[in-house]
Design a protein around this motif. Structure first.
Motif, mmCIF file in Angstrom:
data_model
loop_
_atom_site.group_PDB
_atom_site.id
_atom_site.type_symbol
_atom_site.label_atom_id
_atom_site.label_comp_id
_atom_site.label_asym_id
_atom_site.label_seq_id
_atom_site.Cartn_x
_atom_site.Cartn_y
_atom_site.Cartn_z
ATOM 1 N N GLY A 76 3.513 -3.800 -9.444
ATOM 2 C CA GLY A 76 3.567 -5.030 -10.224
ATOM 3 C C GLY A 76 2.510 -6.004 -9.760
ATOM 4 O O GLY A 76 1.700 -5.702 -8.871
ATOM 5 N N PRO A 77 2.490 -7.211 -10.339
ATOM 6 C CA PRO A 77 1.501 -8.213 -9.924
ATOM 7 C C PRO A 77 1.910 -8.874 -8.609
ATOM 8 O O PRO A 77 3.084 -8.882 -8.230
ATOM 9 N N ILE A 78 0.932 -9.466 -7.945
ATOM 10 C CA ILE A 78 1.183 -10.166 -6.690
ATOM 11 C C ILE A 78 2.085 -11.379 -6.923
ATOM 12 O O ILE A 78 2.076 -11.979 -8.009
ATOM 13 N N LYS B 211 -2.988 -6.541 -8.672
ATOM 14 C CA LYS B 211 -1.924 -5.537 -8.642
ATOM 15 C C LYS B 211 -1.541 -5.198 -7.192
ATOM 16 O O LYS B 211 -2.407 -5.133 -6.316
ATOM 17 N N VAL B 212 -0.255 -4.953 -6.987
ATOM 18 C CA VAL B 212 0.228 -4.444 -5.704
ATOM 19 C C VAL B 212 0.554 -2.966 -5.888
ATOM 20 O O VAL B 212 1.415 -2.603 -6.695
ATOM 21 N N VAL B 213 -0.168 -2.120 -5.171
ATOM 22 C CA VAL B 213 0.033 -0.669 -5.208
ATOM 23 C C VAL B 213 0.967 -0.299 -4.055
ATOM 24 O O VAL B 213 0.904 -0.905 -2.979
ATOM 25 N N ALA B 214 1.842 0.675 -4.262
ATOM 26 C CA ALA B 214 2.811 1.070 -3.241
ATOM 27 C C ALA B 214 2.129 1.252 -1.880
ATOM 28 O O ALA B 214 1.072 1.878 -1.779
ATOM 29 N N PHE B 215 2.734 0.663 -0.851
ATOM 30 C CA PHE B 215 2.271 0.870 0.514
ATOM 31 C C PHE B 215 2.843 2.204 1.014
ATOM 32 O O PHE B 215 3.840 2.700 0.502
ATOM 33 N N THR B 216 2.217 2.782 2.041
ATOM 34 C CA THR B 216 2.697 4.053 2.594
ATOM 35 C C THR B 216 2.616 4.008 4.122
ATOM 36 O O THR B 216 2.310 2.969 4.712
ATOM 37 N N GLY B 217 2.887 5.136 4.763
ATOM 38 C CA GLY B 217 2.849 5.197 6.222
ATOM 39 C C GLY B 217 1.434 5.298 6.762
ATOM 40 O O GLY B 217 0.494 5.654 6.032
ATOM 41 N N ASP B 218 1.280 5.022 8.055
ATOM 42 C CA ASP B 218 -0.070 5.044 8.624
ATOM 43 C C ASP B 218 -0.675 6.448 8.627
ATOM 44 O O ASP B 218 -1.870 6.612 8.366
#
Length: 470
Positions: free
Chosen positions: A237-239, A254-261
């Motif tokens: 979704g949007p910031i 846009k905020v893209v899904a974050f993931t693990g390092d």
């Protein structure tokens, strides 16, 4: 905490960092963590992470960084760690005042103030209970990609529920560190992505849904607290308006899904199917891109953060550079030049002589000690120095190939080996690596690979000018 901004040509245009111990001394962490008196429990203060985000964005603002140009952002968080949002926190997060730093608005939002992190090893009993509940360690690995590990999130949640049920009852949402960070930018609870979710002992990696038997073994009402997992390339979704008002982000960012390092590092190193990245450091770590994995008791299978139809594998070997340095000292007078000459003086295959070198308890496999075998497969007490050196290096790399293939890895005609870490500077060692895998070896710089990989993932999801935080 690190930040990198890249443009549409993937050129880095800005980078900075906040050092937890030095820049946020009020939290009194060492290496960004608290090691508790039992030496098993390891946590980090959640508000330290929030304050670090405030600080790094203020640094960017002071430098004149133009946030309005950012089209999308993504990020990465240390795997396995978990954050516990108190009931009512979603409204506070949604309505945070842009007049205040975020850490001030959120200071009462966490039912667990110190988050368990990947270094924690205090959940052995919960691990055994989980494996027993689902039919054994191998079955758990077949379902979730890994046998039960103390640092994995499901076991950490089970510990909190069993020791502090009232705290668990006060919790309305449980985030991974990655989805927690995404939530801060989104202004609402962000879902857990498939790839980081694979490091919890809770996600069915084939169906990409939560395993009911694993959830039930850890805590009641867990599925509603975790939310539905999503593909790692999802645009969430949007910031949040907070960032537009306080820093000047475009409302369309846009905020893209974050993931693990670790998954983000796979993206940052630009691995492709059949490739291997190998970090030759204090411990040796393998990153693999796998099409058809076969989960085992050693190593980890995770959903691939770049291609949700494929998988990645992680293998960690504890006896890495310290073991190589010890044999260098014993057999080459402490000289890498002498070590390399000795390695070159013996033929590939070492005339059938083979060794296993584990100064400390190895984790892949679980074994310790020095074990030497001659060409007739008889155990011997010592080798000549040059034979010892080749036995060490060939043995280490053959173990890596064997364990990778046990997880379903296949060396393909286009396979590349991407090497990093201290030993990657030694061409004679890399030649053995190339011989064992029968593939070309390239050296790469992996500094900030997780952060850079997050920016690549943002551009992958939305094809424009990006930023990433880790």
């Amino acid at each position: 905490m690190k930040v990198i901004a890249i443009d549409e040509q993937l050129r880095v245009i800005y980078e900075d960092n906040v050092h937890f111990d030095k820049d946020l001394p009020e939290f009194k962490t060492q290496g960004g963590v608290y090691i508790h008196s039992d030496r098993l429990t390891v946590t980090s203060p959640v508000l330290m992470w929030v304050k670090a985000l405030d600080m790094i964005l203020e640094k960017m603002k002071s430098s004149g960084f133009n946030f309005s140009q950012i089209r999308a952002l993504s990020g990465a968080g240390q795997q396995h760690g978990s954050v516990y949002w108190k009931k009512g926190s979603s409204q506070i997060l949604k309505n945070a005042s842009s007049e205040l730093p975020l850490h001030q608005s959120l200071k009462g939002c966490f039912s667990v103030s110190d988050s368990p992190i990947w270094m924690d090893s205090s959940t052995t009993s919960q691990c055994r209970e989980l494996e027993k509940a689902v039919g054994g360690a191998q079955h758990l690995a077949s379902v979730t990609g890994s046998r039960a590990y103390e640092r994995f999130t499901g076991n950490q949640i089970a510990k909190i529920y069993s020791q502090n049920p009232e705290v668990y009852q006060q919790t309305e949402r449980i985030s991974l560190v990655s989805s927690f960070a995404a939530s801060l930018f989104l202004g609402t609870y962000a879902p857990i992505d498939y790839s980081d979710g694979s490091g919890m002992n809770l996600l069915q990696i084939w169906e990409k849904t939560w395993s009911k038997s694993c959830l039930d073994a850890c805590a009641p009402g867990l599925e509603e607290r975790l939310g539905c997992p999503v593909p790692s390339h999802s645009v969430l979704g949007p910031i949040s308006p907070y960032y537009s008002q306080r820093y000047g982000f475009s409302p369309d960012c846009k905020v893209v899904a974050f993931t693990g390092d670790n998954p983000a590092s796979l993206a940052g190193m630009r691995l492709q199917e059949g490739d291997i990245a190998i970090s030759l450091g204090t411990s040796d770590t393998l990153f693999l891109w796998i099409q058809e994995p076969t989960p085992a008791l050693e190593g980890h299978i995770l959903c691939n953060p770049v291609d949700s139809q494929t998988y990645m594998a992680l293998l960690c070997f504890k006896n890495g550079s310290l073991m190589r340095e010890r044999i260098r000292d014993d057999c080459a007078s402490g000289s890498w030049d002498e070590f390399s000459k000795a390695l070159s003086s013996t033929a590939a295959g070492n005339s059938g002589n083979l060794g296993f070198y584990f100064d400390v308890m190895e984790i892949t496999p679980e074994a310790v000690g020095i074990h030497r075998f001659n060409r007739d497969n008889q155990k011997v007490s010592r080798f000549p120095k040059e034979v010892e050196i080749r036995a060490l290096i060939e043995g280490q790399f053959m173990a890596k190939r064997i364990h990778a293939e046990k997880l379903g890895y296949k060396v393909l005609p286009r396979t590349r080996i991407l090497a990093t870490g201290g030993a990657s500077h030694n061409k004679k060692i890399l030649q053995v690596l190339s011989d064992v895998f029968n593939a070309p070896v390239f050296t790469i710089d992996t500094a900030n690979s997780a952060c850079l990989g997050s920016a690549y993932r943002a551009i992958h999801a939305s094809k424009d000018c990006m930023i990433s935080c880790i």
